[in-house]
Design an enzyme around this catalytic site. Structure first.
Site, PDB file in Angstrom:
ATOM      1  N   ASP A 199       0.783  -1.208   0.186  1.00  0.00           N
ATOM      2  CA  ASP A 199       0.049  -0.058   0.085  1.00  0.00           C
ATOM      3  C   ASP A 199       0.823   1.250   0.051  1.00  0.00           C
ATOM      4  OD1 ASP A 199       0.628  -0.805   2.589  1.00  0.00           O
ATOM      5  OD2 ASP A 199      -1.055   0.182   3.433  1.00  0.00           O
ATOM      6  N   GLU A 259      -0.890  -2.491   5.079  1.00  0.00           N
ATOM      7  CA  GLU A 259       0.093  -2.214   6.300  1.00  0.00           C
ATOM      8  C   GLU A 259      -0.062  -0.971   7.017  1.00  0.00           C
ATOM      9  OE1 GLU A 259       3.207  -1.212   8.711  1.00  0.00           O
ATOM     10  OE2 GLU A 259       2.860  -0.255   6.883  1.00  0.00           O
ATOM     11  N   GLU A 260      -0.360   0.166   6.145  1.00  0.00           N
ATOM     12  CA  GLU A 260      -0.252   1.436   6.818  1.00  0.00           C
ATOM     13  C   GLU A 260      -1.705   1.578   7.724  1.00  0.00           C
ATOM     14  OE1 GLU A 260       2.007   3.568   6.865  1.00  0.00           O
ATOM     15  OE2 GLU A 260       3.370   3.114   5.047  1.00  0.00           O
ATOM     16  N   HIS A 319       7.348   8.345   5.086  1.00  0.00           N
ATOM     17  CA  HIS A 319       6.132   9.111   5.015  1.00  0.00           C
ATOM     18  C   HIS A 319       6.492  10.787   4.472  1.00  0.00           C
ATOM     19  CE1 HIS A 319       3.713   6.133   7.668  1.00  0.00           C
ATOM     20  NE2 HIS A 319       4.587   5.469   6.796  1.00  0.00           N
TER      21      HIS A 319
END
Ligand code: ZN
Ligand code: ZN
Length: 413
Positions: free
Chosen positions: A79, A146-147, A374
């Protein structure tokens, strides 16, 4: 020549498609839970290479059975993030998507999961092409979301354990701000457990001029915020790691109205399950006691969300694979230490009863300050990052699958 050298002799021939695939994936990111294009391209390639392909929980699993031997699982997350890319790369993402709240957001692979997908596909093809070099079963798992801490659980709930042979060992990796070409390893806890908690405490609303008719939730919340600071400062053993952050405290609308509730959002990070339990229990105890002290008319509520398990590398597996890395990547090994971020990878090996090893792959030019994961400027170098990440998975897998290797049962006894 070792089996790993023989298999990795194919690295050069596959470099072209791997780099093209990576740039295409980078330009086509998909938010957590929406990874349909990425999953389809992984499934298609695995099928071409002779893997048995399963689609479940939004993810893809390829199983390559190659005779008697150990079963090795490697996982990549797929993702991207709601971060508008500002790298200026020629293959930068200009994609947008609709987030959970219905808003249109710029999205990008600001955490580098496109590197993970490409490296695992690369390793899968190399192992499929040179299957005479090893025996056993290789499982390539592409995980969604996952996030949002939900993808590993979704695959387990969709029957992962029933669809694949139980792995003897599991691996995953993450591209980080280390120098490209290096691999960072840690034995034991490597990524923290993460818990978010939404706490609602209740008061009694009143006019701002008549506090005697109220139970003031603003004062109650303030007392809770101060008292929570004592969990790390006074209750946690010095030297043990814990973070308790109150990221949000919201109550009321106007100066002359006393509200009837307050909502606190907490974030907790720990490296140790006992400390985690102790901290969470202390939070609930303190909130409850402050509510009692304030004459709160209703018990507080605790809603846990975005929970990440501890990622703690199995000591025997980590030591064994680190030795294999040292043989293959001499002078390119660094100590990763502990990373305060969190991961949901370990839910999969933990649910399957499998020991695991999670390591970091460098992605940035030497001497530069890499933007953190990020960041909208997160831009790993294509090479040597892709070759290193692909090779690391092959070297780790073949340490358990190559002819003449010790069976896993001996290695982890
Ligand atoms: Zn991330
Ligand atoms: Zn990530």
């Amino acid at each position: 020549m070792t089996s790993a050298d023989d298999v990795l002799a194919g690295l050069h021939d596959t470099r072209g498609w791997r780099e093209d695939f990576y740039r295409d994936l980078h330009a086509h990111p998909e938010l957590s839970g929406q990874e349909s294009r990425t999953a389809a391209s992984c499934a298609e390639r695995l099928g071409e290479w002779g893997f048995e392909v399963h689609r479940l929980g939004g993810g893809v699993v390829g199983v390559l059975s190659n005779g008697q031997g150990s079963t090795v699982l490697c996982r990549a997350d797929m993702d991207a993030l709601p971060v508008k890319e500002l790298t200026g790369l020629p293959y930068a993402s200009t994609a947008t998507a609709t987030d959970e709240g219905g808003a249109t957001v710029g999205i990008s692979h600001a955490c580098g999961h496109d590197v993970h997908v490409t490296c695992l596909l690369g390793a899968a093809q190399l192992l499929a092409d040179r299957r005479e070099q090893w025996h056993g079963t290789f499982v390539a798992l592409f995980q969604p979301a996952e996030e949002t801490a939900s993808g590993a659980r979704a695959m387990l709930e969709d029957g992962l354990a029933q669809r694949i042979p139980r792995p003897d060992v599991a691996f995953a990796q993450h591209v980080l701000g280390l120098e490209a070409g290096t691999i960072g390893t840690t034995i034991g806890p490597v990524m923290s457990a993460g818990d978010s908690i939404r706490i609602t405490v209740f008061g009694q609303g009143s006019h701002g001029s008549m506090p005697h008719l109220s139970v003031d939730p603003v004062v109650l919340a303030a007392s809770i915020v101060i008292r929570l600071q004592t969990i790390v400062a006074r209750e946690t053993k010095p030297g043990k790691f814990a973070v308790v952050t109150v990221g949000s405290s919201v109550a009321g609308t106007k100066s002359n109205i006393i509200a009837d509730r307050a909502v606190l959002l907490l974030n907790v990070r720990t490296y140790d399950d006992d400390i985690r339990r102790q901290v969470l229990s202390a939070i609930e105890r303190i909130v409850q006691a402050e509510c009692d002290a304030a004459r709160s008319p209703q018990p507080p509520t605790f809603e846990y969300y975005d929970q990440y398990p501890l990622t703690s590398n199995d000591a025997a597996v980590a030591a064994r694979v680190r030795s294999a890395f040292q043989r293959h990547f001499p002078d390119h090994m660094v100590d990763l230490g502990r990373v305060t971020a969190s991961e949901d990878f370990s839910r999969i090996p933990d649910a399957l009863g499998t020991p695991y090893f999670y390591w970091g792959v460098g992605g940035f030019a030497p001497g530069t300050t890499a933007p953190p994961n990020h960041s909208p400027y997160f831009a790993p170098l294509v090479q040597p990052t892709l070759d290193t990440g692909t090779s690391a998975l092959v070297v780790a897998a073949l340490d358990y699958l190559a002819h003449g290797r010790d069976p896993v049962a001996v290695a982890i006894a």
